[in-house]
Design an enzyme around this catalytic site. Structure first.
Site, PDB file in Angstrom:
ATOM      1  N   GLN A 275       0.739  -1.095   0.208  1.00 54.24           N
ATOM      2  CA  GLN A 275      -0.005  -0.091   0.028  1.00 54.24           C
ATOM      3  C   GLN A 275       0.793   1.139  -0.007  1.00 54.24           C
ATOM      4  O   GLN A 275       0.732   1.997  -0.831  1.00 54.24           O
ATOM      5  CB  GLN A 275      -0.805  -0.116   1.473  1.00 54.24           C
ATOM      6  CG  GLN A 275      -1.460   1.341   1.494  1.00 54.24           C
ATOM      7  CD  GLN A 275      -2.339   1.503   2.916  1.00 54.24           C
ATOM      8  OE1 GLN A 275      -3.462   1.412   2.874  1.00 54.24           O
ATOM      9  NE2 GLN A 275      -1.535   1.527   3.918  1.00 54.24           N
TER      10      GLN A 275
ATOM     11  N   TYR B 256       9.773 -15.760  11.617  1.00 49.30           N
ATOM     12  CA  TYR B 256      10.032 -15.234  10.339  1.00 49.30           C
ATOM     13  C   TYR B 256       9.892 -13.691  10.597  1.00 49.30           C
ATOM     14  O   TYR B 256      10.544 -12.892   9.786  1.00 49.30           O
ATOM     15  CB  TYR B 256       8.778 -15.729   9.353  1.00 49.30           C
ATOM     16  CG  TYR B 256       8.707 -15.123   8.271  1.00 49.30           C
ATOM     17  CD1 TYR B 256       9.656 -15.235   7.152  1.00 49.30           C
ATOM     18  CD2 TYR B 256       7.783 -14.308   8.035  1.00 49.30           C
ATOM     19  CE1 TYR B 256       9.728 -14.454   5.927  1.00 49.30           C
ATOM     20  CE2 TYR B 256       7.735 -13.336   6.899  1.00 49.30           C
ATOM     21  CZ  TYR B 256       8.508 -13.532   5.806  1.00 49.30           C
ATOM     22  OH  TYR B 256       8.518 -13.088   4.590  1.00 49.30           O
TER      23      TYR B 256
ATOM     24  N   SER C  24       6.889   1.804  13.519  1.00 55.59           N
ATOM     25  CA  SER C  24       5.272   1.708  13.661  1.00 55.59           C
ATOM     26  C   SER C  24       4.994   2.207  15.132  1.00 55.59           C
ATOM     27  O   SER C  24       5.744   1.837  16.047  1.00 55.59           O
ATOM     28  CB  SER C  24       5.118   0.203  13.447  1.00 55.59           C
ATOM     29  OG  SER C  24       3.796  -0.107  14.055  1.00 55.59           O
TER      30      SER C  24
ATOM     31  N   GLU D 146       3.172   0.439  16.869  1.00 55.46           N
ATOM     32  CA  GLU D 146       3.079  -0.881  17.315  1.00 55.46           C
ATOM     33  C   GLU D 146       4.085  -1.061  18.456  1.00 55.46           C
ATOM     34  O   GLU D 146       3.997  -1.815  19.292  1.00 55.46           O
ATOM     35  CB  GLU D 146       2.811  -1.925  16.334  1.00 55.46           C
ATOM     36  CG  GLU D 146       2.605  -3.414  17.007  1.00 55.46           C
ATOM     37  CD  GLU D 146       1.284  -3.484  17.464  1.00 55.46           C
ATOM     38  OE1 GLU D 146       0.317  -2.717  16.987  1.00 55.46           O
ATOM     39  OE2 GLU D 146       1.031  -4.537  18.176  1.00 55.46           O
TER      40      GLU D 146
ATOM     41  N   TYR E 211       5.567  -8.838  16.262  1.00 59.92           N
ATOM     42  CA  TYR E 211       5.886  -7.641  15.260  1.00 59.92           C
ATOM     43  C   TYR E 211       6.474  -6.257  15.611  1.00 59.92           C
ATOM     44  O   TYR E 211       7.206  -5.915  15.433  1.00 59.92           O
ATOM     45  CB  TYR E 211       4.535  -7.275  14.391  1.00 59.92           C
ATOM     46  CG  TYR E 211       4.384  -6.174  13.705  1.00 59.92           C
ATOM     47  CD1 TYR E 211       4.644  -6.202  12.390  1.00 59.92           C
ATOM     48  CD2 TYR E 211       4.316  -4.808  14.167  1.00 59.92           C
ATOM     49  CE1 TYR E 211       4.798  -5.034  11.279  1.00 59.92           C
ATOM     50  CE2 TYR E 211       3.959  -3.604  13.314  1.00 59.92           C
ATOM     51  CZ  TYR E 211       4.183  -3.717  11.881  1.00 59.92           C
ATOM     52  OH  TYR E 211       4.429  -2.730  11.060  1.00 59.92           O
TER      53      TYR E 211
HETATM   54  O1  F7E Z   1      -6.082  -3.990  13.637  1.00 58.85           O
HETATM   55  C1  F7E Z   1      -8.731  -5.002  15.714  1.00 58.85           C
HETATM   56  C2  F7E Z   1      -7.187  -5.412  16.258  1.00 58.85           C
HETATM   57  O2  F7E Z   1      -4.942  -5.502  11.791  1.00 58.85           O
HETATM   58  C3  F7E Z   1      -6.484  -2.730  14.229  1.00 58.85           C
HETATM   59  C4  F7E Z   1      -0.539  -2.505  10.610  1.00 58.85           C
HETATM   60  O3  F7E Z   1      -0.353  -1.730   9.616  1.00 58.85           O
HETATM   61  O4  F7E Z   1      -0.827  -0.702  12.033  1.00 58.85           O
HETATM   62  C5  F7E Z   1      -1.597  -2.047  11.676  1.00 58.85           C
HETATM   63  O5  F7E Z   1      -1.600  -2.851  12.624  1.00 58.85           O
HETATM   64  C6  F7E Z   1      -7.378  -3.067  15.385  1.00 58.85           C
HETATM   65  C7  F7E Z   1      -6.752  -4.206  16.463  1.00 58.85           C
HETATM   66  O6  F7E Z   1      -3.934  -3.142  12.367  1.00 58.85           O
HETATM   67  C8  F7E Z   1     -10.273  -7.333  13.572  1.00 58.85           C
HETATM   68  O7  F7E Z   1      -7.358  -6.211  17.208  1.00 58.85           O
HETATM   69  C9  F7E Z   1     -11.015  -6.418  15.547  1.00 58.85           C
HETATM   70  O8  F7E Z   1      -6.938  -3.667  17.627  1.00 58.85           O
HETATM   71  O9  F7E Z   1      -5.998  -3.232  11.272  1.00 58.85           O
HETATM   72  P1  F7E Z   1      -5.314  -3.903  12.215  1.00 58.85           P
HETATM   73  P2  F7E Z   1      -2.890  -3.181  13.594  1.00 58.85           P
HETATM   74  O10 F7E Z   1      -2.666  -4.273  14.222  1.00 58.85           O
HETATM   75  O11 F7E Z   1      -3.154  -1.924  14.540  1.00 58.85           O
HETATM   76  C10 F7E Z   1       0.343  -0.686  12.692  1.00 58.85           C
HETATM   77  C11 F7E Z   1       0.684   0.810  13.049  1.00 58.85           C
HETATM   78  C12 F7E Z   1       1.272  -1.364  11.957  1.00 58.85           C
HETATM   79  O12 F7E Z   1       2.463  -1.140  12.033  1.00 58.85           O
HETATM   80  C13 F7E Z   1       0.791  -2.580  11.221  1.00 58.85           C
HETATM   81  O13 F7E Z   1       1.815  -2.972  10.245  1.00 58.85           O
HETATM   82  O14 F7E Z   1      -8.431  -3.842  15.037  1.00 58.85           O
HETATM   83  N1  F7E Z   1      -9.565  -5.850  15.092  1.00 58.85           N
HETATM   84  N2  F7E Z   1     -11.304  -7.363  14.652  1.00 58.85           N
HETATM   85  C14 F7E Z   1      -9.142  -6.624  14.117  1.00 58.85           C
HETATM   86  N3  F7E Z   1      -8.044  -6.512  13.253  1.00 58.85           N
HETATM   87  C15 F7E Z   1      -7.949  -7.398  12.007  1.00 58.85           C
HETATM   88  N4  F7E Z   1      -6.977  -7.296  11.104  1.00 58.85           N
HETATM   89  N5  F7E Z   1      -8.986  -8.331  11.737  1.00 58.85           N
HETATM   90  C16 F7E Z   1     -10.142  -8.251  12.338  1.00 58.85           C
HETATM   91  O15 F7E Z   1     -11.104  -9.005  12.086  1.00 58.85           O
END
Ligand code: F7E
Length: 337
Positions: free
Chosen positions: A28, A111, A141, A143, A167
């Site tokens: 992206q 990994y 990040s 994170e 991560y």
């Molecule tokens: O989750 C919750 C999940 O996977 C956001 C990456 O770009 O930003 C990203 O990481 C939130 C979390 O992004 C679902 O538990 C609920 O609290 O969209 P996400 P992320 O984990 O914040 C950071 C800054 C990065 O650097 C990373 O590369 O949403 N959530 N339900 C869910 N998340 C996902 N994926 N799927 C669900 O069904």
């Protein structure tokens, strides 16, 4: 001078073309950055990881193929990086290659550490030996902060880093390596700590695009439920296009240092669901179910970034609001589905 003005002056004053090398160019952010740098008059080179389905390895940059040069490579493969850097001799290096999914990092921790941590070390070593005059950007990040929050409710450069995922741990390792290489070898190496950033090009297993796609499918009568994980975590969501503009400003600041890029506002996943479904004339409570498999062993609960320094010192300002970004994503799925 505004960004458009800057783009014009790069072209009009007929500078010899600057060369930028982007790892993760098909992601992206890589694809938006590539477009932005071409607009600014750069010659763009990118590294693409071989994937078994060939279309997947370059679909986001397909339109740009005739304007850029790509190489197969992998930041886990030192030889490929050395070869590319020797070939290109870039003025700027943007390291966007990563295993980017936080939940999946719990399933492939080794990994993730190799790619997002040691992979950066591989790149820094090649950079130090082959083109130490280049400027280097590392995709750090939010994170990395884990559940640390300053007393005013924000994260900033001084907030302690307590990552809550493989991560996040790998990104902290890479962040520290970049700082160390800058100090030890006098390299122009910078970390941009980016908070969540989205767009229609976001992978569909990240929560924003998953919700928007699911809600549009429900609106069109193609499904009647959407399964998610934790609805109570909060994120600071901005637009990828705005954040890649910040990457370029970061690298081109006179002094190499670290920066925060964020919208400064946050919402819970539940609020996001409510907003997206409401925009489509639906009530999210009728359709959202929760499934254990989408929960994480440890959750990062709250992110809100203080990017005031980046705005004041680099003149960075996002074009998109949360609302215009979500609308763009909805419109894109409405057209596609
Ligand atoms: O989750 C919750 C999940 O996977 C956001 C990456 O770009 O930003 C990203 O990481 C939130 C979390 O992004 C679902 O538990 C609920 O609290 O969209 P996400 P992320 O984990 O914040 C950071 C800054 C990065 O650097 C990373 O590369 O949403 N959530 N339900 C869910 N998340 C996902 N994926 N799927 C669900 O069904």
């Amino acid at each position: 001078m505004g960004l458009d003005g800057m783009a014009r002056s790069f072209k009009n004053e007929n500078f010899s073309m600057k060369k930028a090398f982007i790892t993760g160019i098909n992601g992206q952010d890589g694809s938006y950055l590539c477009e932005h740098l071409i607009d600014l008059g750069y010659e763009v080179f990118g590294m693409v990881r071989r994937q078994s389905v060939a279309e997947n390895q370059s679909f986001r940059i397909e339109k740009l193929n005739h304007k850029i040069t790509t190489f197969y490579g992998d930041i886990n493969d030192e030889k490929s990086i050395w070869n590319i850097l020797e070939n290109v001799c870039p003025d700027e290096i943007y390291n966007l290659a990563a295993m980017s999914h936080v939940r999946i990092s719990f399933e492939v921790p080794s990994y993730t550490l190799k790619t997002n941590g040691l992979g950066v070390l591989n790149l820094l070593e090649a950079y130090k030996h082959i083109c130490p005059k280049a400027k280097f950007y590392q995709a750090s990040s939010s994170e990395m902060f884990g559940n640390s929050i300053d007393s005013d409710g924000f994260q900033r450069l001084t907030t302690p880093m307590n990552p809550t995922s493989p991560y996040g741990c790998a990104k902290v390792l890479a962040y520290n390596l970049v700082n160390h290489y800058r100090n030890a070898y006098n390299l122009h190496a910078c970390n941009g700590i980016l908070f969540n950033h989205e767009s229609p090009r976001r992978g569909i297993n990240f929560v924003t695009n998953k919700i928007v796609k699911g809600a549009v499918e429900i609106k069109k009568g193609l499904r009647n439920k959407l399964a998610l994980g934790n609805l109570d975590s909060s994120r600071d969501w901005g637009h990828s296009y705005d954040y890649v503009r910040a990457m370029h400003l970061i690298v081109n600041n006179g002094k190499a240092r670290n920066w925060i890029v964020s919208s400064g506002q946050n919402r819970s996943v539940r609020d996001l669901c409510e907003y997206v479904f409401e925009t489509l004339g639906l009530n999210y409570m009728d359709f959202i179910i929760q499934e254990k498999k989408y929960l994480r062993p440890e959750e990062l609960k709250y992110l809100k970034g203080d990017s005031s320094e980046t705005r004041e010192l680099l003149g960075w300002k996002p074009f998109y609001s949360f609302e215009t970004m979500i609308q763009e994503m909805i419109d894109s799925w409405m057209k596609k589905i």
